[in-house]
Design a protein around this motif. Structure first.
Motif, mmCIF file in Angstrom:
data_model
loop_
_atom_site.group_PDB
_atom_site.id
_atom_site.type_symbol
_atom_site.label_atom_id
_atom_site.label_comp_id
_atom_site.label_asym_id
_atom_site.label_seq_id
_atom_site.Cartn_x
_atom_site.Cartn_y
_atom_site.Cartn_z
ATOM 1 N N UNK A 96 0.832 -1.209 0.000
ATOM 2 C CA UNK A 96 0.000 0.000 0.000
ATOM 3 C C UNK A 96 0.863 1.254 0.000
ATOM 4 N N UNK A 97 2.002 1.214 0.694
ATOM 5 C CA UNK A 97 2.901 2.364 0.739
ATOM 6 C C UNK A 97 3.732 2.482 -0.538
ATOM 7 N N UNK A 98 4.026 1.370 -1.190
ATOM 8 C CA UNK A 98 4.852 1.353 -2.398
ATOM 9 C C UNK A 98 4.134 0.533 -3.484
ATOM 10 N N UNK A 140 -0.958 -4.029 -4.768
ATOM 11 C CA UNK A 140 -1.554 -2.712 -4.968
ATOM 12 C C UNK A 140 -1.020 -2.087 -6.252
ATOM 13 N N UNK A 141 -1.900 -1.345 -6.927
ATOM 14 C CA UNK A 141 -1.552 -0.634 -8.162
ATOM 15 C C UNK A 141 -2.041 0.804 -8.054
ATOM 16 N N UNK A 142 -1.285 1.718 -8.657
ATOM 17 C CA UNK A 142 -1.686 3.124 -8.656
ATOM 18 C C UNK A 142 -1.326 3.727 -10.010
ATOM 19 N N UNK A 143 -2.258 4.498 -10.570
ATOM 20 C CA UNK A 143 -2.009 5.167 -11.848
ATOM 21 C C UNK A 143 -1.204 6.446 -11.600
ATOM 22 N N UNK A 144 -0.249 6.693 -12.461
ATOM 23 C CA UNK A 144 0.550 7.925 -12.422
ATOM 24 C C UNK A 144 0.490 8.561 -13.812
#
Length: 159
Positions: A96-98, A140-144
Motif C-alpha cells: 500500500x505504501x509502495x 496494490x496498483x496506482x495510476x501515475x
C-alpha cells in the motif's frame, strides 16, 4: 495490297516498340498480315524505361508518413520503444505504501493482473490517479501521469 504497302511505310511499323505494343492492328492491318510482313508469330508488349537505377530514390518512411504514424516513427527514432505503455510489466513490491505504478494518459486506466503464474485469465480492474487499488491477489496498483512523449519530439507532425 495498297493498304499493306501504306502500312509498311508508316512510322509505327519502323519503330519496334510500337510494333510490339499492338499498334499495327489499330492501323488497319490484321494479325495474319503483320505476321506475314514482319515474320513474328505473336504480338507481345515490351515495356521499358529511361531511368537508371542510380537515379531512383525512394522516400524515407519518416518523410512519407503523416499524423500518428509519423509521431510513432519519430518516437521510435528517439529511442522510445513503448510510447503508449502497452507492453506487459512485471509486478514490483505492490504494498500500500509502495504500489506498482501504472502510467496513464487519463485520470484512470484499465489494467489486467495475472495473479498466479499458471492462471489462464486476467483479473481486470480500473486504477485511478488518486488512490492505490488492491487486486484480488493482494498487490496494490496506482495510476501515475504518463510521459507525454509527443512534447519531447520537436518537429511538427503534419509537416
Amino acid at each position: 495490297m495498297a493498304s499493306i504497302l501504306r502500312l509498311v511505310s508508316h512510322p509505327a511499323v519502323t519503330n519496334p516498340l510500337l510494333r510490339s505494343a499492338n499498334v499495327l492492328p489499330a492501323l488497319g492491318a490484321s494479325g495474319v498480315q503483320t505476321r506475314h510482313l514482319f515474320g513474328f508469330g505473336k504480338l507481345r508488349r515490351v515495356d521499358g524505361t529511361d531511368v537508371k537505377e542510380s537515379d531512383i530514390r525512394l522516400p524515407d518512411p519518416i518523410e512519407h508518413a503523416t499524423g500518428l504514424e509519423k509521431l510513432l516513427l519519430l518516437a521510435e527514432e528517439k529511442g522510445i520503444d513503448d510510447p503508449f505503455c502497452l507492453k506487459p510489466r512485471h509486478r514490483g513490491p505492490g504494498t500500500k505504501e509502495n504500489p506498482n505504478l501504472v502510467p496513464s494518459f487519463e485520470d484512470k486506466r484499465l489494467i489486467g493482473c495475472l495473479c498466479e503464474e499458471d492462471q489462464t485469465h486476467l483479473n481486470y480492474m480500473w486504477v485511478h490517479l488518486s488512490e492505490p487499488r488492491r487486486c484480488e491477489c493482494g498487490y496494490y496498483f496506482k495510476a501515475v501521469p504518463a510521459r507525454k512523449f509527443w512534447e519531447e519530439i520537436d518537429t511538427k507532425i503534419g509537416a
